[in-house]
Design a protein around this motif. Structure first.
Motif, PDB file in Angstrom:
ATOM      1  N   ILE A  46      65.882  -2.063  51.552  1.00  0.00           N
ATOM      2  CA  ILE A  46      66.680  -0.866  51.865  1.00  0.00           C
ATOM      3  C   ILE A  46      65.936   0.395  51.445  1.00  0.00           C
ATOM      4  N   GLU A  47      64.981   0.254  50.513  1.00  0.00           N
ATOM      5  CA  GLU A  47      64.220   1.419  50.055  1.00  0.00           C
ATOM      6  C   GLU A  47      63.465   2.072  51.211  1.00  0.00           C
ATOM      7  N   LEU A  48      63.062   1.252  52.193  1.00  0.00           N
ATOM      8  CA  LEU A  48      62.286   1.799  53.308  1.00  0.00           C
ATOM      9  C   LEU A  48      63.181   2.369  54.399  1.00  0.00           C
ATOM     10  N   ARG A  49      64.493   2.145  54.260  1.00  0.00           N
ATOM     11  CA  ARG A  49      65.428   2.571  55.296  1.00  0.00           C
ATOM     12  C   ARG A  49      65.387   4.093  55.438  1.00  0.00           C
ATOM     13  N   LEU A  50      65.163   4.540  56.666  1.00  0.00           N
ATOM     14  CA  LEU A  50      65.135   5.964  57.005  1.00  0.00           C
ATOM     15  C   LEU A  50      64.048   6.735  56.270  1.00  0.00           C
ATOM     16  N   GLU A  51      63.050   6.022  55.729  1.00  0.00           N
ATOM     17  CA  GLU A  51      61.923   6.708  55.099  1.00  0.00           C
ATOM     18  C   GLU A  51      60.854   6.942  56.156  1.00  0.00           C
ATOM     19  N   SER A  52      60.425   8.190  56.312  1.00  0.00           N
ATOM     20  CA  SER A  52      59.423   8.456  57.337  1.00  0.00           C
ATOM     21  C   SER A  52      58.038   8.479  56.705  1.00  0.00           C
ATOM     22  N   PHE A  53      57.046   8.147  57.535  1.00  0.00           N
ATOM     23  CA  PHE A  53      55.664   8.180  57.073  1.00  0.00           C
ATOM     24  C   PHE A  53      54.774   8.399  58.284  1.00  0.00           C
ATOM     25  N   LEU A  54      53.929   9.425  58.235  1.00  0.00           N
ATOM     26  CA  LEU A  54      53.099   9.798  59.383  1.00  0.00           C
ATOM     27  C   LEU A  54      53.956   9.859  60.647  1.00  0.00           C
ATOM     28  N   ALA A  79      55.708   7.398  61.963  1.00  0.00           N
ATOM     29  CA  ALA A  79      56.859   6.501  61.940  1.00  0.00           C
ATOM     30  C   ALA A  79      58.023   7.229  61.263  1.00  0.00           C
ATOM     31  N   ASP A  80      59.145   7.388  61.968  1.00  0.00           N
ATOM     32  CA  ASP A  80      60.245   8.116  61.330  1.00  0.00           C
ATOM     33  C   ASP A  80      61.163   7.196  60.541  1.00  0.00           C
ATOM     34  N   ASP A  81      60.965   5.904  60.631  1.00  0.00           N
ATOM     35  CA  ASP A  81      61.760   4.969  59.823  1.00  0.00           C
ATOM     36  C   ASP A  81      60.915   3.719  59.579  1.00  0.00           C
ATOM     37  N   LEU A  82      60.476   3.543  58.337  1.00  0.00           N
ATOM     38  CA  LEU A  82      59.590   2.408  58.036  1.00  0.00           C
ATOM     39  C   LEU A  82      60.307   1.068  58.156  1.00  0.00           C
ATOM     40  N   SER A  83      61.646   1.078  58.189  1.00  0.00           N
ATOM     41  CA  SER A  83      62.369  -0.190  58.290  1.00  0.00           C
ATOM     42  C   SER A  83      62.638  -0.546  59.745  1.00  0.00           C
ATOM     43  N   SER A  84      62.174   0.286  60.666  1.00  0.00           N
ATOM     44  CA  SER A  84      62.347   0.004  62.080  1.00  0.00           C
ATOM     45  C   SER A  84      60.990   0.223  62.762  1.00  0.00           C
ATOM     46  N   TYR A  85      60.859  -0.170  64.028  1.00  0.00           N
ATOM     47  CA  TYR A  85      59.537  -0.034  64.647  1.00  0.00           C
ATOM     48  C   TYR A  85      59.189   1.433  64.893  1.00  0.00           C
ATOM     49  N   ASP A  86      57.895   1.737  64.885  1.00  0.00           N
ATOM     50  CA  ASP A  86      57.457   3.081  65.244  1.00  0.00           C
ATOM     51  C   ASP A  86      57.103   3.069  66.717  1.00  0.00           C
ATOM     52  N   SER A  87      57.229   4.213  67.361  1.00  0.00           N
ATOM     53  CA  SER A  87      56.947   4.253  68.787  1.00  0.00           C
ATOM     54  C   SER A  87      56.182   5.527  69.106  1.00  0.00           C
ATOM     55  N   SER A 107      57.955  -0.991  61.170  1.00  0.00           N
ATOM     56  CA  SER A 107      56.608  -0.437  61.098  1.00  0.00           C
ATOM     57  C   SER A 107      56.024  -0.631  59.698  1.00  0.00           C
ATOM     58  N   GLY A 108      56.903  -0.683  58.680  1.00  0.00           N
ATOM     59  CA  GLY A 108      56.420  -0.892  57.323  1.00  0.00           C
ATOM     60  C   GLY A 108      55.628  -2.187  57.200  1.00  0.00           C
ATOM     61  N   LEU A 109      56.042  -3.201  57.969  1.00  0.00           N
ATOM     62  CA  LEU A 109      55.387  -4.501  57.881  1.00  0.00           C
ATOM     63  C   LEU A 109      54.010  -4.471  58.544  1.00  0.00           C
ATOM     64  N   SER A 110      53.939  -3.937  59.778  1.00  0.00           N
ATOM     65  CA  SER A 110      52.624  -3.901  60.432  1.00  0.00           C
ATOM     66  C   SER A 110      51.701  -2.952  59.667  1.00  0.00           C
ATOM     67  N   TYR A 111      52.290  -1.904  59.092  1.00  0.00           N
ATOM     68  CA  TYR A 111      51.497  -0.993  58.271  1.00  0.00           C
ATOM     69  C   TYR A 111      50.930  -1.725  57.054  1.00  0.00           C
ATOM     70  N   TYR A 112      51.758  -2.547  56.416  1.00  0.00           N
ATOM     71  CA  TYR A 112      51.290  -3.318  55.256  1.00  0.00           C
ATOM     72  C   TYR A 112      50.138  -4.246  55.643  1.00  0.00           C
ATOM     73  N   TYR A 113      50.290  -4.972  56.761  1.00  0.00           N
ATOM     74  CA  TYR A 113      49.248  -5.903  57.183  1.00  0.00           C
ATOM     75  C   TYR A 113      47.970  -5.150  57.570  1.00  0.00           C
ATOM     76  N   PHE A 114      48.158  -3.971  58.160  1.00  0.00           N
ATOM     77  CA  PHE A 114      47.010  -3.141  58.535  1.00  0.00           C
ATOM     78  C   PHE A 114      46.215  -2.749  57.289  1.00  0.00           C
ATOM     79  N   ILE A 115      46.924  -2.253  56.278  1.00  0.00           N
ATOM     80  CA  ILE A 115      46.262  -1.849  55.031  1.00  0.00           C
ATOM     81  C   ILE A 115      45.595  -3.064  54.375  1.00  0.00           C
ATOM     82  N   THR A 116      46.290  -4.208  54.408  1.00  0.00           N
ATOM     83  CA  THR A 116      45.702  -5.427  53.845  1.00  0.00           C
ATOM     84  C   THR A 116      44.366  -5.739  54.500  1.00  0.00           C
ATOM     85  N   ASN A 117      44.311  -5.605  55.823  1.00  0.00           N
ATOM     86  CA  ASN A 117      43.057  -5.864  56.538  1.00  0.00           C
ATOM     87  C   ASN A 117      41.961  -4.913  56.076  1.00  0.00           C
ATOM     88  N   LEU A 118      42.325  -3.627  55.992  1.00  0.00           N
ATOM     89  CA  LEU A 118      41.322  -2.641  55.571  1.00  0.00           C
ATOM     90  C   LEU A 118      40.781  -2.983  54.187  1.00  0.00           C
TER      91      LEU A 118
END
Lengths: 105, 503
Positions: free
Chosen positions: B352-360, B362-370, B433-444
């Motif tokens: 729930i911490e990521l709910r409605l949190e925007s980043f770059l 993505a306007d909600d890290l708990s939902s997909y970015d588009s 988006s928080g999840l794909s973002y996490y995996y992306f950072i993990t790859n980097l």
């Protein structure tokens, strides 16, 4: 995995995609609407607490008739049916809770 | 007596409206039989009285019928999401004929998240029994379903993606029934009912005490409410909840204290987890380096036994043994990292911490970015393009390419490696988006890690060590497992030869 395998897999994917795009079964929306069980679940309570005057009874909305009906319906509890509903709101740091002294359906 | 409305003050709906977990679509009732009439406490008018204490408020609703009294007492504390509730009986039990007191709560779960379909697939009614059994009605069911509970019940809940409304019986309910049905109203996620019986002796002896919970699905909050209450967050299966509860969530909560940008928190979380795992990554890297050093010799073996796979394999094993490497040591460390990646797959969508949190973007890290809305729907993909998912899939392909220069994997596995990221692209497009973002950072970070290892691991040195090993290991006894493996291979070989002869 050779070339043929990849072509095969890709073809299967394309066919699946085409199937789901054009031939997939419609979601059974109407079934949900018609489903009487669903209706039951949501109206069980309202039926139970429904204290409307039945329409086939003589329509005389005077207090005494209503009292009589309440007596029929609630017996011993009839005296606690009529009265003003009071509403109280309480606020804490996290919640704002509104209570009523009677159910407001 | 009843709630009319419960608002969660420090949260809002996705469109910034007040968040009401209990509203006109909900009703709680306690009913019983008196002279063959069903009487609902909901219909009766109670006298109310408000008592203030230093850290709490008590609201007392009382009913007096010719000296037979019933009191319902609600206690609200200044902090927390719990409302205490108890029933006091003073001769009232004599009015109840069947000695049954029924509790019934029906409700329509309101739409509070943007993605209705996702919210529906994560909403259910749930129970937890005194003996610790717990279950919920299938979240993906498309018809009315009910689940009877044939044992004493501790709590019953309306469980949504990020919020839960629940009733907890301190001494348990006798038994219960939960129901769940879909809704065609697009403002309603699902509808359901929680019903149960209040043990009559508890009621007579003034032991009928309950708690209502209206609040967010945050592990630290739920865990304090009562036993098993953290079940209201989906943290995975088997051992995954342990990884989440004792590794991921503590790190996450710790970082939250210092910063409020959740994009940054995720980066630092990746760094910490990679650091913890780095001994494993290092080990796997070394063993891969060893394999690479051995590659010319392996190729020579293959050429020598051209076509005879089994002979080539047994020679390979011999070579590994002499050089002192375990062919499994390359993949076991990678396998051990896997549970952490999967537990995050559960944690991030339900955080729930990521709910409605925007980043770059993505306007909600708990939902997909588009970044692009398509006018049509691509099967399995959706009608939007998630940039974080693209970045994740792209970086996975690059990572695999960089890695494959070093590994000796060949054949179908090699193609599979590239097929996976493409499948991810479809699978994760509608994931948070928080999840794909996490995996992306993990790859980097893994990328950087490998570059670092390469710089510090000298391959010539490894070669030297292995040459030494070879000399040392010539007379070394084979391990039990290896002897057995070789015996089995030999037996297999002779069996096949015999078969060939018979033909």
């Amino acid at each position: 995995m050779d070339k043929n395998n990849i072509i095969g897999l890709t073809l299967m994917m394309v066919m699946l995609a085409v199937y789901f795009q054009f031939f997939s079964p419609e979601p059974p929306v109407s079934e949900i609407i018609d489903n009487p069980v669903v209706d039951n679940s949501s109206s069980k309570l309202s039926e139970k607490v429904n204290n409307e005057v039945p329409s086939d009874l003589p329509l005389d909305p005077s207090d005494s008739t209503l009292n009589q009906l309440n007596k029929l319906k609630y017996g011993f509890f009839a005296s606690k049916i009529a009265g003003e509903e009071s509403i109280i709101s309480l606020t804490t740091e996290e919640l704002e809770v509104t209570f009523t002294s009677k159910g407001g359906l | 007596m009843d709630f009319k409305n419960v608002e969660i003050k420090n949260y809002t709906t996705y469109d910034s409206l007040p968040l009401h977990l209990f509203n006109e679509n909900h009703a709680i009732d306690i009913y019983f039989e008196h002279l063959s009439k069903s009487i609902s406490l909901k219909d009766l008018i109670f006298e109310s009285e408000l008592i203030k204490y230093s850290d709490s408020t008590e609201l007392v609703y009382s009913l007096d019928l010719n000296g037979k009294r019933l009191r319902q007492i609600y206690t609200l504390y200044d902090q927390g999401f719990v409302i205490n509730y108890r029933i006091e009986n003073d001769g009232f039990d004599e009015l109840i004929d069947t000695k049954n007191l029924n509790f019934y709560w029906e409700g329509k779960m309101p739409k509070i998240e943007r993605e209705l379909l996702d919210a529906r697939q994560r909403a259910t009614t749930r129970y937890y029994s005194i003996s610790g059994n717990t279950d919920y009605i299938s979240k993906t069911s498309t018809e009315y379903e009910e689940m009877p509970i044939d044992e004493p019940v501790k709590w019953l809940a309306f469980n949504q993606k990020f919020f839960t409304a629940s009733v907890i019986a301190e001494n348990g309910f006798s038994k219960g029934l939960i129901t769940l049905a879909p809704s065609i109203d697009d403002q309603i996620v699902k509808q359901g009912a929680l019903s149960s019986e209040i043990p009559f002796t508890d009621f007579v002896n003034n032991q009928a005490r309950f708690k209502f919970f209206f609040g967010p699905n945050k592990y630290s909050i739920l865990n304090e409410v009562t036993e098993g209450f953290s079940q209201n967050i989906e943290l995975g299966w088997v051992f995954l909840p342990f990884i989440n509860k004792y590794l991921i969530i503590p790190i996450f909560n710790f970082l939250e204290r210092f910063m409020s940008n959740y994009g940054l928190i995720i980066i630092i979380m990746v760094l910490i987890i990679r650091l913890i795992l780095s001994p494993l990554t290092y080990k796997s890297h070394i063993s891969m380096a060893k394999m690479r050093v051995l590659k010319p010799e392996l190729d020579a073996i293959k050429e020598k036994h051209d076509g005879d796979m089994q002979k080539a394999q047994s020679d390979q094993m011999e070579l590994y043994r002499k050089a002192g490497i375990n062919p499994l040591s390359g993949c076991i460390p990678v396998l051990l990292q896997f549970p952490i990646l999967v537990s995050l797959f559960y944690f991030i969508p339900s955080a729930i911490e990521l709910r409605l949190e925007s980043f770059l973007w993505a306007d909600d890290l708990s939902s997909y970015d588009s970044i692009l809305s398509l006018p049509f729907n691509i099967p399995f993909y959706g009608d939007h393009v998630s940039l974080f998912t693209l970045l994740m899939a792209g970086s996975t392909i690059l990572y695999t390419m960089a890695n494959s220069q070093m590994t000796t994997i060949q054949g179908p596995m090699k193609t599979m490696q590239y097929l996976m990221p493409i499948m991810f692209l479809f699978f994760f497009n509608s994931y948070p988006s928080g999840l794909s973002y996490y995996y992306f950072i993990t790859n980097l970070v893994s990328f950087g890690q490998i570059a670092l290892f390469r710089k510090f691991v000298n391959e010539d040195k490894i070669k030297l060590i292995m040459e030494e090993n070879k000399k040392k290991n010539v007379n070394k006894k084979k391990s039990k497992f290896q002897t057995r493996l070789e015996d089995a291979m030999k037996a297999n070989q002779t069996a096949q030869k015999n078969k060939g002869k018979k033909k």
